[in-house]
Design an enzyme around this catalytic site. Structure first.
Site, short mmCIF file in Angstrom:
data_model
loop_
_atom_site.label_atom_id
_atom_site.label_comp_id
_atom_site.label_asym_id
_atom_site.label_seq_id
_atom_site.Cartn_x
_atom_site.Cartn_y
_atom_site.Cartn_z
CB CYS A 41 -0.88 0.05 1.24
SG CYS A 41 -2.22 -1.11 1.18
CB CYS A 112 -1.24 10.10 6.88
SG CYS A 112 -0.33 9.97 5.34
#
Ligand SMILES: Cc1ncc(COP(=O)(O)O)c(C=O)c1O
Ligand code: FES
Lengths: 294, 401
Positions: A41, A112
């Protein structure tokens, strides 16, 4: 170049709480870690927690992150935020809280902060013995095969962050950011959530109306009695200052009062007094009441 | 940008040579006439453009009449592809590669929707194509073979003349995107199989927003931009005079600098590369070490992410680039590195250093001084340190399906 805040750059260049936590034999202390993401990822976070078992409290938190500037900063921010929290308190930390702590993240980097929140949850669930895979909300059909995201996870992120576009969803959890074949599915979920929300709003409004109707149902006599009661409670305080208040008349929601003595000599204090009485009346009798000094 | 900037991102763009700026300035101030005008005030500007055309032609070993000025490399590629298809309108097949720049890739994608068949040639781990695959793809229906000369990310150079010969044997037109090659390696189109070739000024110390398209003499060219008769009707629009003069000057300078620059850049690049490979564990070069631009190195650092490396370098004023997902603005790492079949461990941590003739020994020393510390720091933050980490392997397999 990304527009990072000073805080993001600071925590990237000088990260706090990096590394792992040694497993200890100490009594009443547990050490666990939770992990999300993968090298495939492009970002991954392993969050380590040191937990005071009887207090159900986080004593220490550390991170190991593979990822970009904002992934590292988000991880570090998270560890700072959760130290000292009880596990229940920590479970209330949202990705938005993490982003806010950092003074904001570029939209395309919101995932994030999501990664941080998910790692925290993974660690706590692991500690509590709840299999993350069986965590209700993440069950459901795989919607985005490119990034392994279920429809329930999309729904959850849409609700928690008030997302309204597919683009935002991609920014938050990547779903839709590769082949794009799941974009229509994401859109359907967003529309579904918005419809649900509209339905809920309508229900809540109906309920509020109902409540108001009930109190509107007060007879004029009941209303006057209640208002008089409240004014009687206020009077001793005014008398002590050399003033007084008296109910003059009631016209629908309009409550006309006579403000006397020291209070009426200065217009500023009259206004303050009027507001204070109004607040009290709205609180205790009817939220729609308006006070007017005559 | 501060005075101590160490610019190692020359495949993205280059510093405009001060001599180029000097050559351009009069055309922004004194000589503002329109080259198409019938007075000598404009006419003298037209002459200057002819000189620039000649300078560009000389750099390529071409004739003046074979050069058309464009607004950039992107326009050159769009123009070339459309012109080739118009010239062979009965053929409906295009061959390109999986590692082209977006301005070729996206045009091909659109053409697929408009009824063309496109073959995207695969590349191997070094980013090199297989000529046998090309030959197998060619048919009498192939209108165009379009490939890059050298790859912007890895510097890998394709076997251009071999590709061209194969294309010719099937009567296909051969277009080359040489944006990364012109000014970095010597070219000579005199006896080449190339029909159309694109270049861009800002990659060879000229300004941004100027380029040129080489069109082999005798090619039945159809213009992309329609309008006035500028560029002999092949590219309408009043000329970007100053930039054309700048591109001409840059081409002239390149001709003198090139032999020495190639040697110097290669020597510095090799030193940089060798040091990093020997002093930093778990890293490798992406690309074809034998057939490669002398100024480019692309290195994959395992277990860390490219954007984090770039930001770390940025702190020391060092400019480089990365093919990682987080830098691309998309969520996927570079299509070039993915087409090469690189493992994810390398993919996300790839950094490209691209040098120019302005790069100095001292600058390379400085980079060598700071790189090991940067990599160490980020690796200490990373949860990965070997390919064996179980949980990530699982995910990788899951995603591969
Ligand atoms: C291989 C290649 N082709 C085309 C282009 C596009 O050129 P320009 O930026 O002048 O449009 C670039 C530049 O990034 C490139 O590297
Ligand atoms: S399935 Fe979601 S981006 Fe491919």
């Amino acid at each position: 170049m990304w527009d990072y805040t000073e805080k993001v750059l600071d925590l990237f260049y000088n990260p706090k709480n990096q590394g792992a936590i040694e497993v200890t034999e100490e009594n009443d202390i547990a050490v666990v870690f939770g992990e999300v993401g993968s090298i495939a990822c492009g970002d991954a976070l392993r969050l380590h927690l040191k937990i005071n078992v009887p207090a159900d409290q986080i004593l220490d938190a550390r991170f190991q992150t593979f990822g970009c500037t904002s992934a590292i900063a988000s991880s570090s921010a998270l560890t700072e935020m959760i130290k000292g929290l009880t596990l229940d308190e920590a479970l209330n930390v949202t990705n938005k809280d993490i982003a806010n702590y950092l003074g904001g993240l570029p939209e395309a980097k919101m995932h994030c902060s999501v990664m941080g929140q998910e790692a925290l949850e993974a660690a706590i669930y692991k500690y509590r013995g709840i299999e993350v895979e069986h965590h209700d909300e993440d069950e459901g059909a795989l919607l985005c095969t490119c990034f392994g995201v279920s429809d329930n996870r999309v729904r959850r992120i849409v609700i928690e962050n008030n997302l309204t576009t597919v683009e935002e969803v991609t920014n938050y959890i990547k779903a839709g950011g590769s082949c794009g074949s799941c974009l229509a599915g994401i859109e359907d979920i967003i529309i579904g959530v918005q419809e649900d929300k509209a339905a809920t709003t309508a229900r809540v409004e109906a309920e509020l109306n109902r409540i108001q109707q009930t109190s509107r149902g007060l007879t004029t006599v009941q209303k006057i009695t209640k208002i008089q009661q409240v004014l009687d409670e206020v009077r001793p305080m005014l008398l002590a200052d050399g003033g007084d208040v008296e109910l003059f008349d009631i016209d629908g929601d309009l409550v006309k009062v006579i403000l006397k003595g020291a209070c009426s000599s200065c217009s500023g204090s009259t206004a303050t007094l009027k507001d204070a009485i109004e607040t009290r009346l709205r609180d205790r009798v009817l939220p729609t009441l308006i006070v007017e000094a005559v | 940008m501060n005075a101590e900037t160490i610019y190692l991102d020359n495949n993205a763009t280059t510093k405009v040579d001060p001599a180029v700026v000097e050559a351009m300035l009069p055309y922004l101030t004194t000589y503002y006439g329109n080259p198409s005008s019938m007075h000598s005030f404009g006419g003298q500007v037209g002459k200057a453009i002819q000189t620039a055309r000649s300078q560009v032609a000389t750099l390529l070993g071409a004739e003046d009449s074979e050069i058309i000025f464009t607004s950039c490399g992107t326009e050159g590629n769009n123009t070339a592809i459309r012109a080739a298809l118009a010239a062979q309108s009965d053929r409906k097949h295009i061959i390109t590669t999986q590692v082209e720049h977006a301005c070729v890739m996206n045009v091909c994608k659109l053409l697929e929707k408009q009824g063309y068949t496109v073959t995207y040639l695969s590349v191997n781990r070094k980013g090199q194509i297989d000529l046998a695959e090309l030959e197998a793809a060619l048919t009498g229906n192939t209108a165009l073979v379009t490939t890059m000369y050298a790859n912007n990310e890895t510097g890998t150079i394709f076997p251009i003349e071999e590709i061209g010969s194969l294309a010719k044997s099937y009567g296909a037109i051969f277009h080359v995107d040489a944006v990364q090659a012109v000014g970095k390696i010597p070219l000579n189109l005199k006896n080449s199989t190339i029909d159309l070739l694109t270049l861009s000024g800002h990659k060879l110390h000229a300004p941004k927003g100027i380029g040129a398209l080489y069109v082999r003499r005798g090619f039945r060219f159809r213009p992309f931009m329609l309008g006035g008769h500028q560029e002999r009707g092949r590219r309408a629009g009043t000329e970007n005079v100053a930039s054309i003069i700048g591109l001409g000057k840059a081409a002239e300078l390149e001709l003198t600098h090139l032999p020495q620059a190639v040697k110097q850049e290669k020597q510095l690049r090799d030193r940089l590369e060798k040091f990093l490979l020997t002093n930093i564990a778990d890293c490798e070069v992406n690309g074809d070490p034998k057939n490669r631009l002398p100024n480019t190195t692309n290195i994959g650092f395992k277990y860390i992410e490219g954007e984090a490396i770039l930001l770390s370098l940025d702190r020391y004023g060092v400019c480089a680039s990365s093919g990682s997902a987080c830098t691309s603005g998309s969520l996927e790492p570079s299509h070039v590195l993915r087409a090469m079949g690189l493992p994810y461990t390398i993919l996300h941590g790839s950094i490209r250093f691209s040098l120019s003739r302005y790069t100095t020994d001292a600058e390379i020393d400085r980079v060598l001084e700071i790189m090991p510390g940067i990599i160490d720091r980020l690796r200490a933050l990373s949860p990965f340190n070997s390919d064996a980490a179980g949980w990530l392997q699982e995910r990788e397999e899951a995603l591969a399906i």
